[in-house]
Design an enzyme around this catalytic site. Structure first.
Site, short mmCIF file in Angstrom:
data_model
loop_
_atom_site.label_atom_id
_atom_site.label_comp_id
_atom_site.label_asym_id
_atom_site.label_seq_id
_atom_site.Cartn_x
_atom_site.Cartn_y
_atom_site.Cartn_z
N CYS A 40 -35.22 -21.74 22.63
CA CYS A 40 -35.74 -20.41 23.49
C CYS A 40 -37.14 -20.16 23.50
O CYS A 40 -38.05 -21.20 23.34
CB CYS A 40 -35.16 -19.24 22.10
SG CYS A 40 -36.50 -19.14 20.90
N LYS A 44 -24.97 -5.48 22.63
CA LYS A 44 -24.75 -6.42 23.58
C LYS A 44 -23.55 -7.00 23.33
O LYS A 44 -22.90 -7.34 22.32
CB LYS A 44 -25.95 -7.46 23.68
CG LYS A 44 -26.03 -8.23 22.02
CD LYS A 44 -27.31 -9.27 22.42
CE LYS A 44 -27.64 -9.95 20.95
NZ LYS A 44 -28.77 -10.69 21.14
N CYS A 88 -30.77 -16.94 20.17
CA CYS A 88 -30.72 -17.29 21.40
C CYS A 88 -30.73 -18.83 21.83
O CYS A 88 -30.19 -19.17 22.83
CB CYS A 88 -32.09 -16.70 22.32
SG CYS A 88 -32.25 -14.82 21.98
N CYS A 93 -42.02 -13.53 23.20
CA CYS A 93 -41.07 -12.74 22.68
C CYS A 93 -41.49 -11.89 21.49
O CYS A 93 -42.16 -12.54 20.74
CB CYS A 93 -39.90 -13.85 22.39
SG CYS A 93 -38.63 -13.02 21.43
N ARG A 140 -34.71 -10.64 33.91
CA ARG A 140 -33.53 -11.65 34.10
C ARG A 140 -32.70 -11.62 34.98
O ARG A 140 -32.08 -10.22 35.21
CB ARG A 140 -32.98 -11.57 32.40
CG ARG A 140 -31.70 -12.56 32.28
CD ARG A 140 -31.13 -12.54 31.00
NE ARG A 140 -32.14 -12.64 29.94
CZ ARG A 140 -31.99 -12.26 28.74
NH1 ARG A 140 -31.22 -11.33 28.44
NH2 ARG A 140 -32.99 -12.46 27.64
N LYS A 158 -20.88 -10.52 24.86
CA LYS A 158 -21.17 -11.74 25.66
C LYS A 158 -19.87 -12.17 25.84
O LYS A 158 -18.95 -12.75 24.84
CB LYS A 158 -22.16 -12.91 24.98
CG LYS A 158 -23.76 -12.25 24.64
CD LYS A 158 -24.34 -13.27 23.89
CE LYS A 158 -25.77 -12.54 23.64
NZ LYS A 158 -26.52 -13.60 22.83
N CYS A 194 -36.85 -17.03 15.99
CA CYS A 194 -36.16 -16.25 14.80
C CYS A 194 -34.91 -16.44 14.73
O CYS A 194 -34.24 -17.06 15.46
CB CYS A 194 -36.55 -14.82 15.57
SG CYS A 194 -35.37 -14.24 16.99
N ARG A 231 -23.05 -8.88 29.26
CA ARG A 231 -24.00 -9.67 29.56
C ARG A 231 -23.71 -10.77 30.80
O ARG A 231 -22.53 -10.87 31.00
CB ARG A 231 -25.01 -10.42 28.79
CG ARG A 231 -25.49 -9.25 27.54
CD ARG A 231 -26.81 -8.59 27.69
NE ARG A 231 -27.47 -7.87 26.64
CZ ARG A 231 -28.23 -8.42 25.79
NH1 ARG A 231 -28.57 -9.71 25.96
NH2 ARG A 231 -28.67 -7.87 24.90
#
Length: 579
Positions: free
Chosen positions: A444, A222, A493, A450, A85, A224, A489, A154
């Site tokens: 996503c 994470k 995302c 994934c 990424r 954001k 899921c 991120r």
């Protein structure tokens, strides 16, 4: 909250910390055994521990799940590959950088590029032996993948609508400053991927091995950050750990309203996990924003849950200890007093397609990218088109939070050249040929790469929308903008629970249906029906479209109609989300 919590001691483990915390502690500041894993010729994978460490370097180990069982039957290891990424604060790329990424995708990747819902660009299908060449090729164009994954800040998002050019020019540098200001300071990335070359062109992320902000254990999960510029909320600013809402006064940046504690991920079967929209805590001036962000991150560093990773996001810290506690803790750490929030209004979270001209006379064009996937297909060679446009050196490329692409700062004399390429490659410019769902869809990646995906998303959503098209046409709704989001899921995302229609994969071919989000990105959707196959989804939505056509107001959005008609109740964030 019954008592004041005790902060974590920086750089010290607790006896109850999770295995991931122990791994970070022993990783020698994110080095792990990556060098050894990369050098192992007997497998296309890296060690289990290194699959966690490599995330901080901007990569995930994946495998082709379409052929996993076939390879297992043949006693072969999975077809391992890696996603990388690219860190792109605000989604901004030069034409040269676009050409460089295109070449990487063709030389090392799977001949496609994925525009993420956080304005980052992803390469898929990179085999282990090509990881170093890929990252070194990125470095040659002053690009990197540092901190685009892992328990760290991120990619920083920023509204990019061309109509906001004057204020956007003042705001965007903060996205870049925040992104670079909160990179990890370890030199692991440079040592492992760039061979610590003293002549390297990329300097970002270098420094001492000590981490003055993160410490050796970094953040619990994470983190954001997004910047929104009203009236546009394309970044879904309230879904972020920190949201900065731009306040403008007489054409000048006055500062930012600050929101905290947003996040969408949850775990099926665990009602102690939930989506939460961020709450506003105050206003700061531009020269104060870096201090505010640092102290908010340090609060999460010190008080976030490091024992149970499913409860480690910042939203759970605020839910556990309370908004009042957080406001008091933040104020005690700041060198100034936060001001009260300023008035603002969001009117949309959508992109505006086609050509637009700003006051300066420059042209901009927003192109629809289905599922955010840049590729060549039998009907549209979009990857070749965009490469040809980049070779003109006539514009900058900007990725939108809705997985679309903006071509910006085009001189009037260059516009006909780009229009000629559109015609040559049969690229639709406006969104007139798209229905309202297509214009407002996010998906996503999900299958086939994934590892967390329970169902299809990017590959399936266009097919589902095609099935919904005749139903929309029957009820005169084909051109009505309706925001639809799909994820494979419940990790969020694709921001499904922000959709007016949200679909979250439960198992292969089965989805939970969420309804009632708003078009402005300020209300969550709510679970409507569970475990639906395609026929069930169509059966659930058809009567709702019929009622919307008959009873909805002309300027009313679908999600608002569902709430007004009491077809579904407004969703609450936090523990109340599941009630």
């Amino acid at each position: 909250m019954t008592q004041k919590p005790t902060p974590k001691v920086l750089n010290e483990l607790s006896p109850t910390d999770s295995d991931i915390e122990i791994l970070k502690d022993q990783s020698h500041y994110l080095r792990g055994t990556l060098e050894e894993s990369l050098a192992d010729p007997l497998t296309g994978a890296i060690s289990e521990n290194d699959t966690q460490i490599i995330k901080y370097h901007g990569s995930y180990q994946q495998d082709n799940r379409d052929i996993r069982n076939e390879r297992l039957a043949r006693k072969l290891e999975p077809a391992y590959s890696f996603m990388i990424r690219v860190r792109l604060p605000g989604g901004v790329m030069s034409a040269q950088q676009w050409r460089n990424c295109d070449q990487i995708s063709r030389s090392y990747g799977n001949n496609t590029m994925k525009l993420s819902s956080r304005q980052a660009l992803q390469f898929h299908g990179i085999i282990k032996s090509d990881l170093k060449p890929t990252i070194q090729a990125m470095d040659s164009a002053l690009q990197d993948s540092i901190a685009t994954c892992g328990d760290i800040n991120r990619n920083v998002m920023c509204t990019q609508d061309p109509s906001l050019k004057a204020i956007q020019r003042q705001v965007y540098p903060y996205a870049k400053q925040i992104s670079e200001g909160f990179l990890p300071q370890t030199r692991a990335y440079h040592e492992i991927w760039l061979n610590d070359d003293q002549d390297k062109k990329l300097i970002a992320g270098g420094g001492q091995i000590e981490e003055p902000i993160y410490g050796k254990h970094y953040l619990p999960r994470k983190f954001k950050i997004a910047i929104a510029i009203p009236p546009y909320n394309d970044a879904d600013v309230f879904t972020n750990d920190i949201g900065l809402i731009t306040i403008e006064k007489a054409g000048k940046l006055a500062g930012f309203n600050i929101s905290v504690g947003g996040g969408l991920a949850m775990t099926f079967g665990r009602k102690d996990t939930f989506p939460r929209l961020a709450n506003l805590v105050g206003f700061c001036e531009p020269n104060q924003v870096m201090e505010v962000i640092e102290q908010i991150m340090c609060i999460q560093r010190d008080f976030g849950n490091r024992e149970e990773r499913k409860l480690s996001r910042f939203k759970y810290t605020i839910e556990q200890y309370g908004e009042d506690w957080f406001a008091e803790e933040l104020q005690s750490r700041l060198s100034f007093t936060l001001q009260n929030t300023k008035p603002f209004e969001f009117t949309t979270s959508a992109d505006r397609y086609g050509w637009q001209q700003c006051d300066e006379g420059l042209w901009h064009c927003v192109l629809h990218i289905e599922g955010g996937r840049i590729q060549n297909t039998d009907t549209l060679a979009q990857q070749d088109l965009l490469l040809a446009i980049s070779e003109l050196d006539a514009c900058e490329f900007r990725l939108t939070p809705n997985q679309n692409l903006q071509l910006v700062d085009i001189q009037p004399q260059d516009k006909p050249k780009i229009e000629a390429l559109f015609e040559q490659f049969n690229q639709p410019v406006s969104a007139d040929s798209l229905n309202g769902l297509q214009r407002n869809a996010i998906a996503c990646v999900a299958l086939n790469t994934c590892s967390l995906a329970m169902a299809e998303s990017e590959r399936y959503l266009p097919k589902l929308i095609a099935k919904l098209q005749p139903i929309l046409e029957e009820h005169g709704l084909a051109d009505r903008d309706i925001k639809i989001r799909m994820t494979g899921c419940p990790n969020g995302c694709g921001r499904s629970v922000m959709g007016e229609i949200g679909l979250i994969g439960k198992s292969l071919g089965k989805y939970n249906l969420y309804l009632g989000g708003d078009f402005q990105g300020q209300r969550l959707s709510k679970l409507y029906q569970e475990n639906l196959d395609e026929a069930g989804i169509l059966a659930a939505l058809t009567p709702l479209f019929a009622r919307f056509s008959q009873e909805g107001d002309a300027d009313e959005h679908f999600g608002d109609f569902l709430i007004r008609s009491q077809i579904i109740q407004p969703a609450q964030g936090g523990l109340a989300f599941h009630s």
